[in-house]
Design a protein around this motif. Sequence first.
Motif, PDB file in Angstrom:
ATOM      1  N   ASN A  47       0.842  -1.198   0.000  1.00  0.00           N
ATOM      2  CA  ASN A  47       0.000   0.000   0.000  1.00  0.00           C
ATOM      3  C   ASN A  47       0.877   1.247   0.000  1.00  0.00           C
ATOM      4  OD1 ASN A  47       0.644  -0.789   2.690  1.00  0.00           O
ATOM      5  ND2 ASN A  47      -1.062   0.357   3.535  1.00  0.00           N
ATOM      6  N   GLU A  49       0.271   5.240   0.718  1.00  0.00           N
ATOM      7  CA  GLU A  49      -0.693   6.245   1.196  1.00  0.00           C
ATOM      8  C   GLU A  49      -0.300   7.646   0.731  1.00  0.00           C
ATOM      9  OE1 GLU A  49      -1.104   5.550   5.430  1.00  0.00           O
ATOM     10  OE2 GLU A  49      -2.312   3.748   5.035  1.00  0.00           O
ATOM     11  N   GLU A  60      -2.965  -4.759  -3.146  1.00  0.00           N
ATOM     12  CA  GLU A  60      -3.430  -5.673  -4.201  1.00  0.00           C
ATOM     13  C   GLU A  60      -3.417  -4.993  -5.565  1.00  0.00           C
ATOM     14  OE1 GLU A  60      -4.789  -4.922  -1.292  1.00  0.00           O
ATOM     15  OE2 GLU A  60      -6.398  -6.297  -0.756  1.00  0.00           O
TER      16      GLU A  60
HETATM   17  N1  THU Z   1      -5.346  -1.545   2.395  1.00  0.00           N
HETATM   18  C1  THU Z   1      -4.774  -2.362   1.462  1.00  0.00           C
HETATM   19  O1  THU Z   1      -3.627  -2.150   1.049  1.00  0.00           O
HETATM   20  N2  THU Z   1      -5.516  -3.396   0.982  1.00  0.00           N
HETATM   21  C2  THU Z   1      -6.787  -3.687   1.389  1.00  0.00           C
HETATM   22  O2  THU Z   1      -7.406  -4.586   0.835  1.00  0.00           O
HETATM   23  C3  THU Z   1      -7.390  -2.952   2.486  1.00  0.00           C
HETATM   24  C4  THU Z   1      -6.695  -1.715   2.903  1.00  0.00           C
HETATM   25  C5  THU Z   1      -4.569  -0.410   2.913  1.00  0.00           C
HETATM   26  C6  THU Z   1      -5.050   0.942   2.467  1.00  0.00           C
HETATM   27  C7  THU Z   1      -4.527   1.837   3.574  1.00  0.00           C
HETATM   28  O3  THU Z   1      -3.212   2.246   3.269  1.00  0.00           O
HETATM   29  C8  THU Z   1      -4.493   0.939   4.793  1.00  0.00           C
HETATM   30  O4  THU Z   1      -4.620  -0.390   4.321  1.00  0.00           O
HETATM   31  C9  THU Z   1      -5.577   1.225   5.808  1.00  0.00           C
HETATM   32  O5  THU Z   1      -6.816   1.239   5.217  1.00  0.00           O
END
Ligand code: THU
Length: 136
Positions: A47, A49, A60
């Motif tokens: 992820n 941000e 994903e």
């Molecule tokens: N997040 C993911 O990377 N994949 C998911 O399926 C759910 C949420 C991340 C997004 C964000 O950076 C953090 O988790 C908290 O929501």
Amino acid sequence: MSISPALRDQLIAAAHEATKHAYAPYSKFLVGAALLTADGKIFSGCNVENASYGLTICAERNAIFAAVAASNVTPQGKITIQAIAVVNSENVPCSPCGACRQVIAEFGKDIVVYYQGNDGIKESTIAELLPDSFSL
Ligand code: THU
């Protein structure tokens, strides 16, 4: 195409490795994903941000977009994904979010999804996680 236990473990390990690259200064929730293509390649993502929270991209989708960007298939970009694993550094239950489910479903309804459940890794197909997904 069935996935051997060894390959499943390799995919989950690659997803864990990817959590080490996550950029998550706001949520501090480090997520990693790894997918297996039909030709046996593994692509991972984390992820990423942003201070403008809505611009955050999940692990994903980053894994899938990396696989598409590296692909050389016909039709262009239409990769075949056998499985995708998603984990987090806290090992708390975390299934793919709705947006990621839709993006996974784009590349095949039989894709196997491994994700952290209450009691270890769970396994579902994307069709089970997102019945009747949108398609054009
Ligand atoms: N997040 C993911 O990377 N994949 C998911 O399926 C759910 C949420 C991340 C997004 C964000 O950076 C953090 O988790 C908290 O929501």
